[in-house]
Structure formats: C-alpha cells, structure tokens
Motif scaffolding. Structure first.
Motif, PDB file in Angstrom:
ATOM      1  N   GLY A  36       0.407  -1.210  -0.054  1.00  0.00           N
ATOM      2  CA  GLY A  36       0.048   0.430   0.170  1.00  0.00           C
ATOM      3  C   GLY A  36       1.233   0.956  -0.687  1.00  0.00           C
ATOM      4  O   GLY A  36       0.841   2.641   0.403  1.00  0.00           O
ATOM      5  N   GLY A  96      -0.251  11.394   9.904  1.00  0.00           N
ATOM      6  CA  GLY A  96      -0.521  10.483   8.855  1.00  0.00           C
ATOM      7  C   GLY A  96      -2.486  10.795   8.487  1.00  0.00           C
ATOM      8  O   GLY A  96      -2.850  11.216   9.054  1.00  0.00           O
ATOM      9  N   GLY A  97      -2.490  10.815   7.521  1.00  0.00           N
ATOM     10  CA  GLY A  97      -3.636  10.798   7.021  1.00  0.00           C
ATOM     11  C   GLY A  97      -4.720  10.586   7.462  1.00  0.00           C
ATOM     12  O   GLY A  97      -6.728  10.531   8.115  1.00  0.00           O
ATOM     13  N   LYS A  98      -4.392   8.838   8.011  1.00  0.00           N
ATOM     14  CA  LYS A  98      -6.143   8.085   8.692  1.00  0.00           C
ATOM     15  C   LYS A  98      -6.167   8.879  10.317  1.00  0.00           C
ATOM     16  O   LYS A  98      -7.198   9.047  11.080  1.00  0.00           O
ATOM     17  CB  LYS A  98      -4.888   7.126   8.888  1.00  0.00           C
ATOM     18  N   TRP A 122     -12.071   2.242   1.170  1.00  0.00           N
ATOM     19  CA  TRP A 122     -10.901   1.655   1.675  1.00  0.00           C
ATOM     20  C   TRP A 122     -11.158   1.662   3.213  1.00  0.00           C
ATOM     21  O   TRP A 122     -11.966   2.439   3.640  1.00  0.00           O
ATOM     22  CB  TRP A 122      -9.631   3.402   1.932  1.00  0.00           C
ATOM     23  N   TYR A 125     -13.237   3.240   6.120  1.00  0.00           N
ATOM     24  CA  TYR A 125     -14.030   4.332   6.245  1.00  0.00           C
ATOM     25  C   TYR A 125     -15.149   3.769   7.064  1.00  0.00           C
ATOM     26  O   TYR A 125     -15.422   4.535   7.842  1.00  0.00           O
ATOM     27  CB  TYR A 125     -14.753   5.024   5.740  1.00  0.00           C
ATOM     28  N   ASN A 168     -13.258   9.127  -1.811  1.00  0.00           N
ATOM     29  CA  ASN A 168     -11.862   9.094  -2.112  1.00  0.00           C
ATOM     30  C   ASN A 168     -11.555   9.267  -3.767  1.00  0.00           C
ATOM     31  O   ASN A 168     -12.226   8.471  -4.344  1.00  0.00           O
ATOM     32  CB  ASN A 168     -11.595   7.369  -1.752  1.00  0.00           C
ATOM     33  N   ASN A 172      -8.764   4.370  -4.019  1.00  0.00           N
ATOM     34  CA  ASN A 172      -8.177   3.110  -3.770  1.00  0.00           C
ATOM     35  C   ASN A 172      -9.070   2.462  -3.414  1.00  0.00           C
ATOM     36  O   ASN A 172      -9.589   2.569  -1.977  1.00  0.00           O
ATOM     37  CB  ASN A 172      -7.011   3.205  -2.115  1.00  0.00           C
ATOM     38  N   ASP A 200     -10.661  12.619   0.519  1.00  0.00           N
ATOM     39  CA  ASP A 200      -9.240  11.825   1.364  1.00  0.00           C
ATOM     40  C   ASP A 200      -9.114  11.395  -0.047  1.00  0.00           C
ATOM     41  O   ASP A 200      -9.289  10.957  -1.404  1.00  0.00           O
ATOM     42  CB  ASP A 200      -9.819  10.423   1.539  1.00  0.00           C
ATOM     43  N   VAL A 202      -5.249  11.491   0.181  1.00  0.00           N
ATOM     44  CA  VAL A 202      -3.939  10.873  -0.284  1.00  0.00           C
ATOM     45  C   VAL A 202      -3.354  10.651  -1.390  1.00  0.00           C
ATOM     46  O   VAL A 202      -2.336  10.574  -1.435  1.00  0.00           O
ATOM     47  CB  VAL A 202      -3.777  10.343   0.880  1.00  0.00           C
ATOM     48  N   TYR A 203      -4.188  10.450  -2.441  1.00  0.00           N
ATOM     49  CA  TYR A 203      -3.050   9.987  -3.648  1.00  0.00           C
ATOM     50  C   TYR A 203      -3.029  10.495  -4.399  1.00  0.00           C
ATOM     51  O   TYR A 203      -2.756  10.779  -6.194  1.00  0.00           O
ATOM     52  CB  TYR A 203      -3.633   9.023  -4.450  1.00  0.00           C
ATOM     53  N   SER A 230      -1.601  13.695   2.934  1.00  0.00           N
ATOM     54  CA  SER A 230      -0.863  13.113   3.438  1.00  0.00           C
ATOM     55  C   SER A 230       0.629  12.734   2.573  1.00  0.00           C
ATOM     56  O   SER A 230       0.669  13.347   1.555  1.00  0.00           O
ATOM     57  CB  SER A 230      -1.452  11.919   3.500  1.00  0.00           C
ATOM     58  N   SER A 232       2.407  10.797   3.012  1.00  0.00           N
ATOM     59  CA  SER A 232       2.239   9.017   2.915  1.00  0.00           C
ATOM     60  C   SER A 232       2.671   8.492   1.330  1.00  0.00           C
ATOM     61  O   SER A 232       4.011   8.123   1.488  1.00  0.00           O
ATOM     62  CB  SER A 232       1.733   8.800   3.899  1.00  0.00           C
ATOM     63  N   LYS A 233       2.019   8.820   0.686  1.00  0.00           N
ATOM     64  CA  LYS A 233       1.841   8.649  -0.609  1.00  0.00           C
ATOM     65  C   LYS A 233       2.351   9.306  -2.195  1.00  0.00           C
ATOM     66  O   LYS A 233       3.299   8.815  -2.604  1.00  0.00           O
ATOM     67  CB  LYS A 233      -0.014   8.345  -1.457  1.00  0.00           C
ATOM     68  N   TYR A 319      -2.958   0.314  -7.266  1.00  0.00           N
ATOM     69  CA  TYR A 319      -3.142  -1.209  -7.779  1.00  0.00           C
ATOM     70  C   TYR A 319      -4.300  -1.043  -8.629  1.00  0.00           C
ATOM     71  O   TYR A 319      -5.067   0.457  -9.395  1.00  0.00           O
ATOM     72  CB  TYR A 319      -4.175  -0.634  -6.738  1.00  0.00           C
TER      73      TYR A 319
HETATM   74  N1  PLP Z   1      -6.866   6.708   2.817  1.00  0.00           N
HETATM   75  C1  PLP Z   1      -6.091   6.012   1.602  1.00  0.00           C
HETATM   76  C2  PLP Z   1      -6.833   5.810   0.191  1.00  0.00           C
HETATM   77  C3  PLP Z   1      -5.429   4.937   2.196  1.00  0.00           C
HETATM   78  O1  PLP Z   1      -5.265   4.446   0.959  1.00  0.00           O
HETATM   79  C4  PLP Z   1      -4.019   5.115   3.441  1.00  0.00           C
HETATM   80  C5  PLP Z   1      -3.424   4.257   3.200  1.00  0.00           C
HETATM   81  O2  PLP Z   1      -4.011   3.105   2.473  1.00  0.00           O
HETATM   82  C6  PLP Z   1      -4.597   5.936   3.286  1.00  0.00           C
HETATM   83  C7  PLP Z   1      -5.886   6.912   3.765  1.00  0.00           C
HETATM   84  C8  PLP Z   1      -3.748   6.468   5.409  1.00  0.00           C
HETATM   85  O3  PLP Z   1      -2.563   6.962   4.501  1.00  0.00           O
HETATM   86  P1  PLP Z   1      -1.414   7.527   5.985  1.00  0.00           P
HETATM   87  O4  PLP Z   1      -0.630   6.872   5.422  1.00  0.00           O
HETATM   88  O5  PLP Z   1      -0.918   9.065   5.388  1.00  0.00           O
HETATM   89  O6  PLP Z   1      -2.592   7.588   7.304  1.00  0.00           O
END
Ligand code: PLP
Length: 388
Positions: A36, A96-98, A122, A125, A168, A172, A200, A202-203, A230, A232-233, A319
């Motif tokens: 991921g 993180g976004g989470k 995802w 949620y 989203n 994802n 969301d 984040v991508y 985020s 992260s990605k 993905y």
């Molecule tokens: N939102 C989506 C759609 C994701 O796929 C992910 C992680 O897989 C996240 C949020 C969480 O990302 P973060 O690492 O910023 O918490």
C-alpha cells in the motif's frame, strides 16, 4: 472486567499476511502484491537535510496543530498545485491522513446518523464510522462507470438521517479519478442536502492520466468540506506518519483539542522531514509519480500479455482492481474473493487482497507499487496456477 465498549473489526488482510509470514519463515518465497506504499528509498534530498537539522537542533514537542512553518508550506503547496485557498490556520498536521479521518469522525459524527460510503471503499472508512456510532451506508459503484460515484446514486442514497459523504479521489483500490465537473456535481448534491463531505485525497499526486480536482478547490462548498492529505503516498513517506487535515476555520478548534489531548502532535522530527519534502515538492512528487507510472505500465503490459486481456491502466494511485473471472477463476471461486485469494496464496505463493475487504465481491486488488520483476513473476505464477 475487560469487556470492550468499542471494538474495531480486524482487517480481512491480516490473516493473509500472517500466513504469508509463516510461509516466509519456512523458507518459501512469497510474492507480495499487497503493497500500500511506493516501494522506494527515502529521497536523498530529504535524508541529507534532515541529518543536518537533527545534528543542530534538539527534538522538542511541537504545537498540537503542527509546526506553523509546515502548515504554511502545506497550504501553499496545495493552493499552488490544486487551486485551493487554505490558510495555515485551516490546516492541522496529523499522524498520517488516517488520524485526520479519526479526528473528523470522532469530533463531528453524530451517533446514529448515516454516512454514505461508495464501494469499493478503503477499508478504514466503514470501520471508523461504526466505531463512532454512525451507520455506514455502502453504495456500490459500477466498473462500467470507472467505479465512480454519480450524483444520481448520491441523491438516491440520501435520507433524512444522512450526515456525511466520504469521497476518495484518487481512489484505493480502483484508481478511480474524478474530473472537475464530476466533483462539482457531487458537491452540489451534498450542498442541497447540507451534508458534510470528507474528501480523502492522499493519492492526489499519483495521477497518471488527466489532472486532479480537489474538493477543497470549490470555494462555494469550502464550508462543508474536510480534505485529508498526506506525505505518505505522494512523497513516498508512509513510515514518517505525517498527514494533514484541512477544513473550515470554525471547525478546527475541537479537532485540534482532541489531537492535543490524545496524540499531542505527530513527531517533531517527522514534521521536519515533511518540511524538507515540501520544500522540494515538485521534484519529489514527480520522482514518485514517474517511478510508479513505470511500474503501472509494466504491470498492465505483463497482465495483458500473460492473461491475454486488454486491461485499461488505472488512472491513479497504486493498484489494479481486477475481476477474478478475468484472471481465470471460474464458478464459485470467481465470486468468492476470500477463497480465491487463499487459493492464490496456497497454490501460487502470491499474496493479494480480496475485493470483499473493500466491500466489493468478485474482485481482487493487486498493487503495482513493488518491484516490477517480482510483480511480473507473481502474475505468471497466478496464470500457471489457474491453467485448466
Ligand atoms: N486513505 C487511503 C485511501 C489510503 O489508501 C491510505 C493508506 O493506505 C490512507 C488514507 C492512510 O494514509 P496515511 O499513511 O497518510 O495515514
């Protein structure tokens, strides 16, 4: 004594990972299509500058909203790149976004109210919505419509009890990417029913075809939108745990209050890393996107050759969400993604994620974010295993 008052259902993927781990421990080679995250090293620009900073400054607590310089850089990156108009005071730095999602649902979800979640979704949620006493209303999208939620489907799912919509974009597990007009139409319906929209994003920098439209860029709807962002990605920085929650000024104090009394803040050193990454935002996001685009293209071409199919490349994210029947599963296994993925793990030593985990049966999620040669080998093994 220990009767939990609230529980989170375990992720469906956990048992696959546990089995894959056991197989590795026995010396078996396991091919992993579950990543991921972009499997890339830390960008050298980031490493060098962070080492320098760490050698010069002690790592103290940061303010609970996040370092003010980072909030300024983040909002200017988003405003410049996605035509939003956020002020630093409308941005919280989260773990993180989470954790941004967690803060929003914990603070604003009214127990008993409905939250519309298009599927495939995802996994987090519906779990978070239920955890905070809401009712996830899962509305399937259709592959023929690119797995995109439509204003008509939104309209049809709204009841007097609907409070929020979760979107989203980029998506994802499907790579679905909405156009500006599609987002505008969804936001119009949300506004007509006074819904809060949790977007969301984040991508957002992992977009391979077309441009990106942020829900935060519609000024007339800004007062009802939370954007989850985020590092992260888009910056390949998953382990640093730096994300952002953006929302209307008046909505921010209780979110910051909860963060302050729970997390305090995300790590100060990670926030420095994010500052450095954001000061090279275009260089780093372009590097991650170009690498991931190559892996996507290699995956799609291998998949098309090996299975003799024509696969449309995912427009964004990391993905491919594939129908089990396309890979060669028949009858019962084609509509039971848990059993199909178990079969792939046992017979081909390939780990994948079952569609049912994303609320969508009959499909499997394959990540192309890992090593391209191993991805191709994994696809070949799947094909060999499913030969009649
Ligand atoms: N939102 C989506 C759609 C994701 O796929 C992910 C992680 O897989 C996240 C949020 C969480 O990302 P973060 O690492 O910023 O918490």
């Amino acid at each position: 004594m220990f009767s939990p008052q609230r529980t989170m259902p375990p992720s469906l993927t956990v048992s696959f990972h546990a089995q894959a781990h056991q197989m590795k421990e026995k010396g078996q080679t396991v091919y992993d299509l579950t990543a991921g995250e972009a499997k890339l090293p830390t960008h050298p620009l980031l490493l060098e500058a962070l080492q320098e900073q760490l050698s010069q400054q002690p790592v103290y607590y940061a303010s609970s909203a996040g370092l003010s310089a980072l909030r300024e850089q983040t909002t200017s990156w988003l405003n410049r790149t996605y035509q939003t108009s956020y002020a630093p005071s409308e941005c919280l730095v989260t773990a993180g976004g989470k954790f941004g999602l967690y803060l929003v649902f914990a603070t604003y979800l009214k127990p008993g109210s409905e939250v519309i979640v298009p599927s495939p979704y995802w996994v987090t949620y519906p779990s978070l919505v239920s955890y905070f006493g809401g009712q996830p209303v899962i509305v399937p999208t259709q592959e023929e419509q690119g797995f995109k939620f439509t204003p008509e489907a939104l309209q049809a799912s709204i009841t007097d009890n609907t409070q929020m919509l979760v979107l989203n974009n980029a998506g994802n597990p499907t790579g679905a990417l909405y156009t500006h007009d599609e987002i505008a139409a969804l936001l119009d319906v949300a506004a007509a029913h006074d819904l809060l929209v949790v977007s969301d994003e984040v991508y957002s920098a992992l977009v391979y075809e077309g441009s990106y439209a942020s829900c935060g860029s519609f000024d007339q709807h800004k007062a009802r939108v939370f954007v989850i962002q985020s590092c992260s990605k888009s910056f390949a920085m998953t382990g640093w745990r730096v994300g952002f929650l953006l929302g209307p000024q008046e909505a921010m104090p209780p979110l910051q209050g909860l963060q302050s009394q729970s997390l305090t803040s995300t790590s100060t050193a990670s926030q420095w890393a994010a500052q450095i990454a954001l000061s090279h935002a275009d260089t780093i996001t372009t590097w991650v996107r170009d690498e991931m685009r190559q892996r996507r293209d290699a995956f799609v071409s291998a998949c098309s050759d090996i299975f003799n199919i024509s696969l449309r490349p995912p427009a964004s994210a990391l993905y491919a969400f594939l129908p089990l029947s396309l890979l060669g599963f028949h009858e019962e296994l084609a509509s039971n993604s848990m059993r199909a993925c178990q079969h792939l793990l046992e017979q081909a030593q390939v780990v994948t994620v079952p569609g049912v985990g994303f609320g969508y049966e009959g499909y499997v999620r394959c990540s192309f974010a890992g090593n391209p040669e191993q991805n191709t080998e994994a696809l070949q093994r799947i094909h060999q295993t499913l030969q009649p």
